[in-house]
Design a protein around this motif. Sequence first.
Motif, PDB file in Angstrom:
ATOM      1  N   ALA A 142     -61.868  32.517  26.624  1.00  0.00           N
ATOM      2  CA  ALA A 142     -62.584  33.393  26.744  1.00  0.00           C
ATOM      3  C   ALA A 142     -63.990  33.307  26.259  1.00  0.00           C
ATOM      4  N   GLU A 143     -64.114  33.609  24.824  1.00  0.00           N
ATOM      5  CA  GLU A 143     -65.344  33.946  23.940  1.00  0.00           C
ATOM      6  C   GLU A 143     -65.786  32.518  23.812  1.00  0.00           C
ATOM      7  N   ALA A 144     -64.715  31.758  24.236  1.00  0.00           N
ATOM      8  CA  ALA A 144     -65.230  29.401  23.600  1.00  0.00           C
ATOM      9  C   ALA A 144     -66.258  29.532  24.481  1.00  0.00           C
ATOM     10  N   ILE A 145     -66.155  29.649  25.790  1.00  0.00           N
ATOM     11  CA  ILE A 145     -66.680  29.697  26.903  1.00  0.00           C
ATOM     12  C   ILE A 145     -68.023  30.490  27.152  1.00  0.00           C
ATOM     13  N   LEU A 146     -67.519  31.623  27.372  1.00  0.00           N
ATOM     14  CA  LEU A 146     -68.922  32.674  26.634  1.00  0.00           C
ATOM     15  C   LEU A 146     -70.160  31.899  25.827  1.00  0.00           C
ATOM     16  N   ALA A 147     -69.435  31.519  25.369  1.00  0.00           N
ATOM     17  CA  ALA A 147     -70.530  30.615  23.843  1.00  0.00           C
ATOM     18  C   ALA A 147     -71.230  29.775  24.289  1.00  0.00           C
ATOM     19  N   ALA A 148     -70.526  28.654  24.749  1.00  0.00           N
ATOM     20  CA  ALA A 148     -70.719  27.222  25.525  1.00  0.00           C
ATOM     21  C   ALA A 148     -71.226  27.495  27.109  1.00  0.00           C
ATOM     22  N   LEU A 149     -72.019  28.255  27.748  1.00  0.00           N
ATOM     23  CA  LEU A 149     -72.416  28.383  28.752  1.00  0.00           C
ATOM     24  C   LEU A 149     -74.074  28.120  28.824  1.00  0.00           C
ATOM     25  N   PRO A 150     -74.614  28.495  27.703  1.00  0.00           N
ATOM     26  CA  PRO A 150     -75.988  29.027  27.161  1.00  0.00           C
ATOM     27  C   PRO A 150     -76.459  27.716  26.168  1.00  0.00           C
ATOM     28  N   ALA A 151     -75.514  27.215  26.094  1.00  0.00           N
ATOM     29  CA  ALA A 151     -75.281  25.915  25.521  1.00  0.00           C
ATOM     30  C   ALA A 151     -76.173  24.577  26.257  1.00  0.00           C
ATOM     31  N   PHE A 152     -75.892  25.183  28.123  1.00  0.00           N
ATOM     32  CA  PHE A 152     -75.631  24.193  28.769  1.00  0.00           C
ATOM     33  C   PHE A 152     -76.745  24.915  29.546  1.00  0.00           C
ATOM     34  N   GLY A 153     -77.608  25.811  28.915  1.00  0.00           N
ATOM     35  CA  GLY A 153     -78.831  26.785  30.019  1.00  0.00           C
ATOM     36  C   GLY A 153     -78.618  27.422  30.792  1.00  0.00           C
ATOM     37  N   LEU A 154     -77.203  27.789  31.274  1.00  0.00           N
ATOM     38  CA  LEU A 154     -76.512  29.023  32.199  1.00  0.00           C
ATOM     39  C   LEU A 154     -76.608  30.070  31.118  1.00  0.00           C
TER      40      LEU A 154
ATOM     41  N   ALA B 237     -57.134  18.976  30.453  1.00  0.00           N
ATOM     42  CA  ALA B 237     -58.497  18.154  30.787  1.00  0.00           C
ATOM     43  C   ALA B 237     -59.553  18.519  29.022  1.00  0.00           C
ATOM     44  N   ARG B 238     -60.242  17.067  28.759  1.00  0.00           N
ATOM     45  CA  ARG B 238     -61.000  17.633  27.510  1.00  0.00           C
ATOM     46  C   ARG B 238     -61.819  18.218  27.811  1.00  0.00           C
ATOM     47  N   GLU B 239     -62.550  19.381  26.838  1.00  0.00           N
ATOM     48  CA  GLU B 239     -64.076  19.889  26.631  1.00  0.00           C
ATOM     49  C   GLU B 239     -64.585  19.617  26.728  1.00  0.00           C
ATOM     50  N   VAL B 240     -65.782  20.325  27.118  1.00  0.00           N
ATOM     51  CA  VAL B 240     -67.395  19.586  27.437  1.00  0.00           C
ATOM     52  C   VAL B 240     -67.723  19.997  26.093  1.00  0.00           C
ATOM     53  N   ASP B 241     -68.817  18.927  25.515  1.00  0.00           N
ATOM     54  CA  ASP B 241     -69.273  19.020  24.590  1.00  0.00           C
ATOM     55  C   ASP B 241     -70.263  19.702  23.586  1.00  0.00           C
ATOM     56  N   ALA B 242     -69.991  21.797  23.744  1.00  0.00           N
ATOM     57  CA  ALA B 242     -71.516  22.265  23.979  1.00  0.00           C
ATOM     58  C   ALA B 242     -72.755  21.907  22.903  1.00  0.00           C
ATOM     59  N   GLU B 243     -71.852  21.301  21.665  1.00  0.00           N
ATOM     60  CA  GLU B 243     -72.676  20.632  20.557  1.00  0.00           C
ATOM     61  C   GLU B 243     -73.681  19.827  20.912  1.00  0.00           C
ATOM     62  N   GLN B 244     -73.147  18.123  21.838  1.00  0.00           N
ATOM     63  CA  GLN B 244     -74.431  17.782  22.400  1.00  0.00           C
ATOM     64  C   GLN B 244     -74.199  17.811  24.108  1.00  0.00           C
ATOM     65  N   PRO B 245     -74.688  18.960  24.433  1.00  0.00           N
ATOM     66  CA  PRO B 245     -74.574  19.256  25.893  1.00  0.00           C
ATOM     67  C   PRO B 245     -75.501  18.459  26.570  1.00  0.00           C
ATOM     68  N   MET B 246     -76.345  17.162  26.847  1.00  0.00           N
ATOM     69  CA  MET B 246     -77.255  16.846  27.747  1.00  0.00           C
ATOM     70  C   MET B 246     -76.156  15.833  28.835  1.00  0.00           C
TER      71      MET B 246
END
Length: 288
Positions: free
Chosen positions: A54-66, A233-242
Amino acid sequence: MSYRGRFAPSPTGLLHAGSLAAAVGSWLCARHAGGQWLVRVEDIDPPREVAGSAEAILAALPAFGLQADDRVIYQSSRTAAYDAAFAQLQRAGLLFPCWCSRNDLAPSGGMHRDGHCIAAPAADRAPAWRIRVPDEEIRFTDALQGPQSQSLRQSVGDFVIRRVEGFYSYQLACVVDDAWQGITDVVRGSDLLDSTPRQIWLQRCLDLPTPRYLHLPLVLDSQGRKLSKSERAREVDAEQPMPALRRALSFLGIRPDTAAMHPSALLDAALAGFDPRRLSQCSDHHLL
């Protein structure tokens, strides 16, 4: 009521391409309508949850501009509201306890259509609780998938509202929280299209509003199977989001002509030419 959409991930794994596409699709629809976009963590199934996801998902969303427009809601903190809805259904005589095993239900294809338990009560274990469903068609029009119709009795039968372990079902929690949060539009993957008639029935039973629904095509893996956290399923890379964000937009049929180097700028460019009606041009396909 103004537009209020939401993204509601379950913390059973990390953010992958399928859930990112759903998040982006719901965000675009909300922003296109000039509305709000909320995030809700559907953590009501502890045995299936992955610690820290849960924490990882919430941390990733802003990295994708969400960015969500309100505080994040956790369903694990909403038990009192589900208790109240359960009590309301019980007072209306719509629920019954059920001790049926899979073997008991095997002759009816694993479904319960009798409106009462066909097994003997067991004093040594708690029952599940089911809701009686009507012998009628539940109809609605999906904004992308078109007219839908389902006979609850034939398709799913009397379905579970509270499990043997005491956990409330996804169907009940989703309905209660969508109403409480004032959700007007639900944009999610088409794997949940089959759940919508059950949710509409519960909304009617609880005298709650029915939002508009739009079910997006599914993201598939290289074998043509639905991407899901359970399949690792493979995790999307929030460090390289583009790269992942561009793939999600492409999956939705959106290819903004921009050299944007930041997720927010890319989303702004995508939003400028976005039309939800064009989502019909995309279909289930690979995004890996």
